[in-house]
Structures are given as C-alpha cells and as structure tokens.
Design a protein around this motif. Structure first.
Motif, PDB file in Angstrom:
ATOM      1  N   PRO A 181       0.803  -1.230   0.000  1.00  0.00           N
ATOM      2  CA  PRO A 181       0.000   0.000   0.000  1.00  0.00           C
ATOM      3  C   PRO A 181       0.831   1.273   0.000  1.00  0.00           C
ATOM      4  O   PRO A 181       0.440   2.257  -0.624  1.00  0.00           O
ATOM      5  N   GLU A 182       1.985   1.280   0.684  1.00  0.00           N
ATOM      6  CA  GLU A 182       2.773   2.515   0.716  1.00  0.00           C
ATOM      7  C   GLU A 182       3.327   2.873  -0.657  1.00  0.00           C
ATOM      8  O   GLU A 182       3.518   4.052  -0.975  1.00  0.00           O
ATOM      9  N   ILE A 183       3.566   1.874  -1.510  1.00  0.00           N
ATOM     10  CA  ILE A 183       4.036   2.149  -2.869  1.00  0.00           C
ATOM     11  C   ILE A 183       2.875   2.620  -3.735  1.00  0.00           C
ATOM     12  O   ILE A 183       3.016   3.534  -4.553  1.00  0.00           O
ATOM     13  N   ILE A 184       1.723   1.993  -3.577  1.00  0.00           N
ATOM     14  CA  ILE A 184       0.546   2.407  -4.350  1.00  0.00           C
ATOM     15  C   ILE A 184       0.199   3.859  -4.051  1.00  0.00           C
ATOM     16  O   ILE A 184      -0.137   4.641  -4.950  1.00  0.00           O
ATOM     17  N   LYS A 185       0.297   4.260  -2.792  1.00  0.00           N
ATOM     18  CA  LYS A 185      -0.028   5.643  -2.423  1.00  0.00           C
ATOM     19  C   LYS A 185       0.929   6.618  -3.099  1.00  0.00           C
ATOM     20  O   LYS A 185       0.529   7.699  -3.535  1.00  0.00           O
ATOM     21  N   LEU A 186       2.200   6.235  -3.234  1.00  0.00           N
ATOM     22  CA  LEU A 186       3.149   7.092  -3.941  1.00  0.00           C
ATOM     23  C   LEU A 186       2.893   7.060  -5.439  1.00  0.00           C
ATOM     24  O   LEU A 186       2.991   8.069  -6.129  1.00  0.00           O
ATOM     25  N   ASP A 187       2.572   5.858  -5.947  1.00  0.00           N
ATOM     26  CA  ASP A 187       2.356   5.702  -7.383  1.00  0.00           C
ATOM     27  C   ASP A 187       1.126   6.461  -7.861  1.00  0.00           C
ATOM     28  O   ASP A 187       1.023   6.832  -9.020  1.00  0.00           O
ATOM     29  N   THR A 188       0.173   6.682  -6.948  1.00  0.00           N
ATOM     30  CA  THR A 188      -1.032   7.432  -7.314  1.00  0.00           C
ATOM     31  C   THR A 188      -0.884   8.911  -6.971  1.00  0.00           C
ATOM     32  O   THR A 188      -1.865   9.623  -6.795  1.00  0.00           O
ATOM     33  N   ARG A 189       0.381   9.329  -6.815  1.00  0.00           N
ATOM     34  CA  ARG A 189       0.720  10.738  -6.560  1.00  0.00           C
ATOM     35  C   ARG A 189       0.295  11.226  -5.183  1.00  0.00           C
ATOM     36  O   ARG A 189       0.243  12.413  -4.922  1.00  0.00           O
TER      37      ARG A 189
END
Length: 531
Positions: A406-414
């Motif tokens: 989830p922490e990568i997805i949050k970054l990937d979604t700006r």
C-alpha cells in the motif's frame, strides 16, 4: 450383522491397494536415489571442488541408507496404521531430486574440460550448503532419535543450517586454494583462448575468497577492468532458437562453453535496461538468483549470457492446474518453493539490493525429475538500498499492482504524503516482504492476487483499504504457521512485516515438520526402534 462401512471388504481392499501403491512408489524413488550414490562412487578423478564433492557424497550416502532402513521399518507388521505412507512420497521425491543434484554436481567437477566446467561450478558454496542442509533434513525426518524429544524446535533446525553453512564455507575455501594453485600451475601451457577463461575463473574465485595475486599478471585480465575481456567470452556462444521478444530486445537459446544458456539481446548499444541488469546482476551469485555469466556490446546491440531455465513459476502453476485439481503443488513442495524464493531474496537484501517487483512471472523455474528449482529473476525495477529511498521518482510496472504494497501504491497514485514516504524510505526491504506474501498466495492457490477483480484501480483501492486475498484456510495439510506468516508478510504496517531472515527460518522449520510423521516416530521411540 452386516459389516460397517469402515470395516467393509471394499474399504479394506482399497486401503491395502493404496498402501501397496505408495510403498511401490517409495521403493522406486529410493532405488533411483541409490543409483545416484553408485554413479557418484564410480566417477573419475575430480578435477576441482574435491572437498565439496566429498561432503555431498558423504551426506547422500548416509541419507539413502537412512531411507532404506526407514522403508524396512515401514514394512514391519502392525506399524503401517501409524504413518501416512502416501505423505512420505513427497519426502522421497525430494530426496531423489537432491540425489540428482549431487550426481550432476560431482560429474561436472570431473570433466576433462575442467576450466570451462569450473566457470559455472565455482563460487557455488551456498548451493552446496543448501543441498547438504536439505539432505540432513531428510535424514532427520527418517531418523527415529528425534522422536524421544518430540522433534526439533525452530531454533534447532536453524542451528543445523548454520552448522552446515560453516562446514561448507571451510571446504569451499580449501577448494578455492587448490583450484587457484592449479590454474597458476597450468597457465603457461594454456592456449590464448583458455587463458581468457582462466582469468575469468580467477575473478570468480576471488568472489569466494580474496586471493593474493602471487605475481600473476595476464594482459586483459578482469582485474584491469577491461570491457573487451568479457566480450571475448562471446566467442564461445553458439546461437539457438528464439525464446521470446519484447519491446527492448529478444531472448534466444544458446550454447556457451557446452552449457545451455539464454542470450538476452537489447536493442541499441546504450540501452538502459541492459545497463541496469548488468549493474545489478553481475556481482550476484546464489542458487536461487538468476546469474549473468558475461556481457558484451557491439555497434547495434548489447547482450548478456544468463542461465537457461524452463519457464516462469506462473506458467508452471497453470500447467499443473490443467493436469490436476487445485492446488498446483502438494504442501511440502509448495513450502520448498517458497523457501527457495525466500532464500534468493534474503541474499539480495544481504547484498543491499531491493527487488521491488516480486511476482510469480518473475520467478523462473527448472524441473528436475518432478522437483522444482526456483530462481528470482527480472531485476528491471531493482535498486541498491542506497538508491531505493526515492520511490516516488520511479516508474512502476502497472501490471504488478496486485503484488504492490500500500505505501508504494499511495506514492504511485501521486499521494506523496509524508506518512507513506517515511514508511517507504525507512523500510525499503519490507516492500519485498509484502510482495512475497502475495507470491505465497499464488503458490497455494494457483491464482494471482484478487483473481476475480479485473479493474486495477479497484485492486489498488482494496489494497489501500487493507483488504487482502482470501487464504485457503481449509487447504489440506496447510500449516497454521504458514497462514500466520503470510498474513504478517502483507501487513499494512511495514514494521510488522518479517525480514527474510525470519521468513526463511520459519519456512525451514515448516519444511522439516512436514517431512516428519509424528505418531509414527513417537511409536518407534516407545518401541526403541532406531537406525
């Protein structure tokens, strides 16, 4: 009175047939393993790795003898009801695979073309230690002495592993010294081509143990950093058929120094994907990580020579599911594959490399007599730990969202909030722990994570909300400890995810536990039957 269903002749006959069939399978596996013992005993003079070969041969002889005595005890009247004979088939299958690996390794160290053979069989002490450790696990599973204390603990299994590693490291160092002296002695009489190979061999020996140069200096040696040296090794590449083609290049079969390999060719001489893979892969050497043997450039393209595997784990599982009912693997084999992947990632982390794209499609496999050998591959998104803290500046593989924490997805979604950024920067290695949990789910079920959801935006939303795939809690023989481990791996909080050192320790213990038949061992201990 009519006999009950459990006591009916049909039920009894069926059980007897099943028992006989299982015993026949065990006998067959044992005989093939014993054939491997005979084969290694007949091998000619070992040209190198004598200490490591002797170590493996001794371990194999002991475990095959233990397996023979185990079979004799299984046939004892009145004991068959205390052991699940069918369950032991997987353990004997593992034993045969290990025996085949020992036979292949020893025969490779006996070839007349010893320089070529040593290039692929040097700096493999971790492979030797892994085979030796699993032979010990098989022996312990067959041995009755452990029953008196109820079996080994997790810490005891880990201590066995550490002990085998230390033994093999000492033997590997001795083999390095012997081989180095042999190369130095024969260097003056070698052809110019074999001198190139000998120089490369010395480079690999130094990765095992720092070796003084002893006045040796050969023009174009690896120590000079000559880019042309590794390119000259391409002289021995013989092309084969194409394996695949992608946006950045092609993958072909080839023969290199008599060994089947994969030749990965990238379009353009300054291809960034080529530079990345060479940078990350070249220093690595582990039995569960893909290896690069050499690399070269020309005016139109650049290429690397790598190990040749059969296929990726995803496609292997799909074939297994087509052939049999789910799950794709028996539980012992599933845990073994998880352990292999875990050991590969643990090695990467020890080298300060974060993979960042773990999924079944990026695990390559080779099947030997039905046994799966797995290697972590596809390092296109890998970073050294020092460079991995700026995830927000990197481009992600959209197809990997199902395995992404989830922490990568949050970054990937700006969503570059300080909380997500801090977790990512502070715990970069724990991203691989999360993805590993998803890979374990695949191995248990044969499904990709969230298999019924096709919209990747919806998948990302579920992950951020903390929803995880449904594990098969009713999976036959699936240890509760394994379910607990996977759930910890994909925890929302990176701090709660286990390291790969812990992951591998738990999986080694589970593998040992699955090879044992507790009731049977306890009975034998009571009767004082031992090997």
């Amino acid at each position: 009175m009519a006999p009950s269903r459990l006591d009916s002749p049909d039920s009894s006959d069926s059980a007897e047939v099943g028992y006989a069939a299982s015993m026949e399978t065990l006998d067959s596996y044992w005989k093939l393993g014993d054939d491997c013992v005979v084969a290694v005993q007949k091998t000619s003079l070992r040209k190198f790795n004598n200490e490591q070969c002797g170590y493996l041969v001794d371990k194999l002889q002991v475990v095959v003898q233990s397996a023979r005595l185990f079979l004799e005890v299984l046939r004892a009247e009145g004991l068959r009801s205390y052991v699940d004979v069918a369950k032991q088939v997987e353990t004997f299958k593992l034993l045969l695979a290990l025996a085949k690996q020992v036979e292949s390794f020893v025969q490779g160290c006996c070839k007349d073309s010893w320089i070529q053979s040593a290039m692929t069989l040097t700096n493999v002490w971790e492979y030797v230690a892994s085979v030796g450790f699993h032979l010990v696990l098989c022996r312990v599973a067959f041995c009755m002495e452990c029953a008196a204390t109820g079996g080994l603990t997790l810490n005891e299994v880990e201590e066995i592993h550490k002990a085998e590693v230390e033994v093999v490291k000492k033997k590997a160092f001795a083999d390095v010294d012997t081989l180095f002296e042999k190369v130095i002695l024969e260097m003056p009489s070698l052809s110019s081509e074999n001198k190139d190979l000998a120089c490369y061999l010395i480079q690999r020996l130094k990765q095992v143990k720092p070796i003084p140069a002893s006045g040796l200096h050969v023009s174009g040696s690896p120590s000079e950093g000559s880019s042309g040296f590794l390119g000259r090794l391409f002289k021995w590449v013989k092309p084969g058929g194409q394996l695949g083609r992608g946006a950045s290049g092609t993958v072909d079969k080839a023969i290199w120094l008599g060994t089947p390999v994969a030749k990965k060719t990238f379009f353009g001489t300054e291809n960034p994907d080529f530079m990345k893979e060479v940078e990350v892969l070249s220093p690595l050497c582990h039995p569960n990580v893909m290896s690069v043997f050499c690399s070269a450039k020309n005016k139109k393209s650049c290429s690397i020579i790598m190990e040749l595997m059969d296929e990726d784990l995803y496609h292997l599982m799909q074939r297994r599911l087509e052939e049999n009912n789910p799950p794709p693997f028996p539980i012992l084999e599933a845990v073994d594959i998880m352990l292999q992947i875990g050991e590969g990632v643990k090695y990467l982390h020890n080298q300060r490399v974060v993979h960042r794209d773990l999924k079944s499609m990026n695990i390559l496999v080779k099947t030997l007599d039905g046994y799966v050998h797995a290697k972590v591959a596809d390092f296109g998104l890998s970073q050294t730990k020092e460079k991995s803290v700026r995830y927000s500046s990197l481009t992600y593989n959209v197809g990997s969202s199902r395995w992404m924490p989830p922490e990568i997805i949050k970054l990937d979604t700006r969503d570059t909030g300080s909380s997500a950024m801090t977790r990512t920067q502070k715990h970069p290695l724990k991203c691989d722990s999360y993805s590993f949990g998803m890979v374990c789910f695949e191995i248990l079920t044969g499904d990709v994570p969230y298999p019924t959801i096709h919209n990747l935006k919806e998948v990302k939303k579920l992950i951020i909300q903390g929803q995880r795939p449904q594990l098969p809690k009713d999976c036959k023989n699936c240890p509760p400890m394994l379910i607990d481990l996977i759930e910890k791996c994909w925890s929302w909080n990176p701090e709660e995810r286990p390291t790969f050192t812990t992951i591998c320790s738990v999986l080694k213990y589970m593998k040992y536990s699955l090879m044992r038949s507790g009731e049977f061992l306890l009975l034998l201990a009571t009767k004082k039957i031992c090997f």
